[in-house]
Design an enzyme around this catalytic site. Structure first.
Site, PDB file in Angstrom:
ATOM      1  N   GLU B  51     135.579  40.329  50.819  1.00 38.43           N
ATOM      2  CA  GLU B  51     135.082  41.637  50.373  1.00 38.43           C
ATOM      3  C   GLU B  51     134.189  41.548  49.148  1.00 38.43           C
ATOM      4  O   GLU B  51     133.333  42.407  48.932  1.00 38.43           O
ATOM      5  CB  GLU B  51     136.239  42.600  50.107  1.00 38.43           C
ATOM      6  CG  GLU B  51     136.934  43.123  51.354  1.00 38.43           C
ATOM      7  CD  GLU B  51     138.153  42.290  51.729  1.00 38.43           C
ATOM      8  OE1 GLU B  51     138.315  41.187  51.166  1.00 38.43           O
ATOM      9  OE2 GLU B  51     138.942  42.737  52.584  1.00 38.43           O
ATOM     10  N   PHE B 113     153.021  49.273  51.670  1.00 33.70           N
ATOM     11  CA  PHE B 113     152.291  48.054  52.002  1.00 33.70           C
ATOM     12  C   PHE B 113     150.780  48.293  51.843  1.00 33.70           C
ATOM     13  O   PHE B 113     150.246  49.277  52.330  1.00 33.70           O
ATOM     14  CB  PHE B 113     152.614  47.655  53.449  1.00 33.70           C
ATOM     15  CG  PHE B 113     151.821  46.468  53.919  1.00 33.70           C
ATOM     16  CD1 PHE B 113     151.998  45.216  53.333  1.00 33.70           C
ATOM     17  CD2 PHE B 113     150.886  46.602  54.939  1.00 33.70           C
ATOM     18  CE1 PHE B 113     151.258  44.125  53.759  1.00 33.70           C
ATOM     19  CE2 PHE B 113     150.140  45.505  55.368  1.00 33.70           C
ATOM     20  CZ  PHE B 113     150.325  44.264  54.770  1.00 33.70           C
ATOM     21  N   GLN B 114     150.136  47.402  51.144  1.00 33.88           N
ATOM     22  CA  GLN B 114     148.689  47.469  50.897  1.00 33.88           C
ATOM     23  C   GLN B 114     148.250  48.784  50.251  1.00 33.88           C
ATOM     24  O   GLN B 114     147.173  49.302  50.536  1.00 33.88           O
ATOM     25  CB  GLN B 114     147.897  47.206  52.190  1.00 33.88           C
ATOM     26  CG  GLN B 114     148.085  45.770  52.672  1.00 33.88           C
ATOM     27  CD  GLN B 114     147.051  45.323  53.685  1.00 33.88           C
ATOM     28  OE1 GLN B 114     146.546  46.131  54.460  1.00 33.88           O
ATOM     29  NE2 GLN B 114     146.739  44.043  53.681  1.00 33.88           N
ATOM     30  N   LYS B 163     144.598  57.264  55.590  1.00 34.84           N
ATOM     31  CA  LYS B 163     144.524  57.077  57.044  1.00 34.84           C
ATOM     32  C   LYS B 163     144.848  58.364  57.817  1.00 34.84           C
ATOM     33  O   LYS B 163     144.148  58.712  58.756  1.00 34.84           O
ATOM     34  CB  LYS B 163     145.501  55.963  57.443  1.00 34.84           C
ATOM     35  CG  LYS B 163     145.500  55.607  58.920  1.00 34.84           C
ATOM     36  CD  LYS B 163     146.534  54.516  59.195  1.00 34.84           C
ATOM     37  CE  LYS B 163     146.749  54.323  60.693  1.00 34.84           C
ATOM     38  NZ  LYS B 163     145.980  53.195  61.247  1.00 34.84           N
ATOM     39  N   MET B 469     125.346  26.510  31.874  1.00 35.46           N
ATOM     40  CA  MET B 469     125.044  27.399  30.762  1.00 35.46           C
ATOM     41  C   MET B 469     126.096  27.281  29.662  1.00 35.46           C
ATOM     42  O   MET B 469     125.776  27.199  28.475  1.00 35.46           O
ATOM     43  CB  MET B 469     124.935  28.849  31.254  1.00 35.46           C
ATOM     44  CG  MET B 469     124.497  29.824  30.193  1.00 35.46           C
ATOM     45  SD  MET B 469     122.946  29.336  29.400  1.00 35.46           S
ATOM     46  CE  MET B 469     121.788  30.393  30.239  1.00 35.46           C
TER      47      MET B 469
END
Lengths: 172, 575
Positions: B51, B113-114, B163, B469
């Site tokens: 993602e 969950f999630q 959802k 760097m």
């Protein structure tokens, strides 16, 4: 270069925001995230139930205060920012104080103190007393210091200031 | 009117907004939306491999095309993986709409969950974030999300979609109009302020334009160039402003800031009027703030009121969109006598040009010069670090050339996925990703996305075997104590590092084998004379990515440089 002024002082903002979940967190998060010195924040709904009004007091210098106002204005959820610092306005805070372990003499003295401070005795028990005080923040500070000097066992809750522009008075 | 599910309205809304590409990664609480997307073929769904890669790709797509980038991920980890990308887009004002799946409303707050509070997590790093609690609000909120993302100072927006709300039937209508009482993007130009600014400019002996990213975002490059030609006022740019005017233009002095050119930083330090458009005067730009443009009156044009007078004192503030402002200014602008001043600047430019060692062997400058010569109308996307600064120093920006870089947040791992997004948006352009061996490994899995989408992205890895760097700072300011910057280091190196006779372990991964494992062409370039050929090969490889690994010496430095906290005119020229 920017002149960093050291004119730290108390400043006041009245803020109209959307009355929606998360808006308080958004505003509070803006202050914490940018390390602005938030002194007091109160919030409640208005005559329009879709809008809330916040009263915010901060301790800051001029430049930071300008930035705070701009950052607030930027937030999508903020409808209007009003700077009350230079405007004459009414500012009051609700304070409840309980004083425990009072003697009879204490109680009568507390009645007198309440009287002087324009406060009211809201509740009363065998050896305790509760005073309700609606005053400016500074007066409430004084009230608490006074009680602390004389009474060892007190309990305090204060609501934070609410402010509104005056109608005709020019005095702040 | 027939009621439809939230998922159906979602797809309808996106089509209405003209979205043709969506960067999506499915999961349990986004599966219904993906099911709806499956049933249509107007919106192309791009499946990345992570993602974070997804959102950087959407970001690259948005920067390359000027359209809104659209992300769709599932709840929980899907959403939290977007966080770095949201902050990246926020800092560089990139319009994104990020849709996140969410657990059903009755589970919110249950540690389901999630479940994560993604709106809470992102509140301070995006332009707007909101959970849609009512199906009736869905259309309006999506409309508002796109509007807020692309107008004013553009930025990322997060819309969280429970959802069960999405499965609920409700209105099929997607609104045409939007009205948000707390959000009115600024339009128009205050003519009085414009004239005040212009008066200062016209009287100036040493005037200077400072162009920031705002000019590029507003796509005001051509009119800005015109303005420069009319006024004859020389120009320096920030990194994000690079390309505001072609770099070969006689009035372009250079990039300024920490790794700016000597002439550009001297220009800032010596100008008497600084006319800046679309920059927020970030600390990497100003150097020591008290000594920034000490002789100048400053005019500051920016769309964001909060950017004006925040870091530096401004004499004439002007709140406006860069394009609107420049267009207005063109009506009033006149030529200023700058001949002597431009002569002085060109003198500095000649005396202290940018440049790396010219002896044999590969230098970053030679690689970037090859890009300058071998490509046209290309899009260069960088990662973050030395290679990024070299790119900003040596990349020539002729008309049509674009540079995409994570300037504000400085996000390592940005380059490859953003290049993929840019190539998806601009199919016919040559998209060249310039990355380091550190940064590329932060999102290297996105090579797979390049393969899946059959994208001819050219991925250049400047391999100096170090996090260059940081190593440069350690070399210059930390007594050569190379703490955690060697990518070859292994546990067994402890106590032996940099001692006589100790042989460093071999470098890994083998980027060529890695490229081959993805089925793409990998070319390792170790000699200067092979640079051109590698790019020619890559150019002809039109339906797959090409990886070119350039072996760079680990002691190559980005110079000149202003040490953090020093004034701009105090530059380290060589060491």
């Amino acid at each position: 270069m920017l002149n960093i002024s050291n004119n730290m002082s108390e400043r006041w903002i009245s803020l109209y925001v959307e009355n929606r979940v998360g808006v308080l967190a958004k505003i509070a998060g803006l202050f914490s995230g940018k390390s602005y010195n938030l002194d007091s924040l109160t919030v409640g709904t208005t005559e329009d139930p879709t809008m809330s009004r916040m009263t915010i007091s901060v301790i800051s210098d001029d430049a930071t205060f300008e930035q705070i106002k701009k950052q607030l204005n930027r937030a999508v959820e903020v409808i209007k920012v009003i700077d009350l610092t230079q405007t004459s306005s009414y500012k009051k805070e609700l304070l409840f104080v309980k004083v425990f372990h009072c003697t009879k003499l204490d109680k009568s003295e507390l009645f007198q103190i309440a009287n002087v401070f324009n406060a009211q005795v809201a509740d009363y028990g065998k050896d305790s007393i509760m005073i309700e005080c609606v005053q400016t923040k500074r007066k409430n500070d004084d009230f608490i210091s006074l009680l602390k000097e004389s009474y060892s066992n007190i309990e305090v809750v204060r609501g934070g200031s609410v402010a509104i522009e005056s109608i005709s008075k020019t005095e702040q | 009117m027939k009621k439809i599910t939230g998922n159906k309205l979602f797809v309808r809304a996106l089509q209405d907004e003209g979205v043709d590409v969506l960067f999506g990664y499915p999961g349990g609480y986004a599966i219904d939306i993906f099911d709806e997307l499956y049933k249509q073929d107007i919106i192309d769904v791009i499946l990345p491999r992570h993602e974070q890669g997804l959102i950087h790709a959407a970001d690259g797509y948005a920067r390359a095309t000027g359209k809104v980038g659209v992300c769709l991920v599932t709840s929980g980890p899907g959403a939290t993986n977007l966080v770095t990308g949201i902050a990246t887009a926020n800092y560089d004002s990139v319009p994104l709409v990020c849709f996140t799946g969410q657990v059903p409303r009755n589970l919110i707050g249950n540690d389901a969950f999630q479940e994560v509070d993604i709106v809470g997590i992102t509140r301070n790093i995006c332009k707007w974030s909101i959970t849609v609690h009512n199906r009736d609000d869905l259309g309006r909120i999506i409309k508002e999300a796109f509007y807020i993302a692309r107008t004013g100072k553009p930025g990322p927006v997060v819309v969280d979609l429970p959802k069960d709300m999405m499965l609920e039937y409700g209105t099929p209508i997607y609104p045409n109009e939007v009205s948000i009482r707390g959000y009115k993007p600024i339009s128009g130009v205050h003519i009085g302020q414009l004239k005040r600014g212009l008066r200062l400019l016209n009287k100036a002996k040493k005037p200077l334009f400072l162009a920031g990213g705002g000019v590029n975002i507003a796509q005001a490059n051509d009119i800005f160039t015109k303005l420069v030609e009319i006024t004859k006022v020389p120009v320096v740019t920030t990194i994000m402003g690079k390309g505001a005017i072609p770099t070969n233009h006689p009035y372009f002095i250079g990039n300024m800031g920490m790794h700016g050119s000597y002439a550009a930083n001297q220009a800032i330090s010596n100008c008497d009027v600084l006319f800046s458009i679309g920059t927020r005067f970030n600390d990497r730009i100003t150097g020591k703030i008290e000594e920034f443009a000490p002789k100048a009156k400053i005019i500051h044009v920016d769309i964001d009121t909060a950017s004006i007078s925040r870091n530096i004192h401004v004499d004439v503030p002007i709140v406006s969109d860069a394009k609107e402002f420049i267009n207005k200014m063109l009506e009033y602008a006149q030529s200023v006598d700058t001949e002597e001043w431009v002569g002085q600047l060109n003198g500095w430019k000649e005396k202290y040009p940018l440049g790396m060692r010219k002896d044999k062997g590969i230098t970053p400058e030679k690689i970037i010069q090859a890009i300058n010569h071998q490509f046209e109308q290309h899009i260069v996307v960088t990662d973050v670090g030395q290679h990024q600064m070299w790119t900003t120093q040596y990349l020539e920006m002729k008309q049509g050339v674009k540079l995409l870089t994570s300037g504000g947040l400085g996000t390592m791992g940005y380059g490859l996925p953003a290049a993929i997004g840019a190539q998806i948006g601009e199919e016919n352009a040559h998209v060249i990703c310039i990355s380091g061996d550190g940064g590329i490994q932060m999102n290297i899995q996105e090579l797979a996305t390049g393969v899946c989408q059959e994208l001819p992205v050219i991925v250049c890895i400047f391999n100096n075997t170090h996090l260059g760097m940081v190593r440069q700072w350690q070399k210059l300011f930390y007594g050569k104590r190379y703490s955690s910057t060697c990518l070859r280091a292994r546990k067994s190196c402890k106590g032996h590092c940099m001692t006589d006779g100790y042989e460093c372990p071999p470098y890994f991964p083998d980027f060529i084998k890695l490229a081959e494992s993805y089925g793409v062409l990998g070319i390792r370039v170790e000699k200067e004379e092979d640079i051109c050929n590698a790019f020619e090969q890559a150019k002809n490889n039109r339906n797959k990515p090409t990886v070119i690994e350039f072996m760079i010496h680990s002691d190559e430095l980005v110079l000149p440089m202003v040490k953090g906290g020093n004034p701009l005119n105090k530059m380290i020229m060589n060491c």
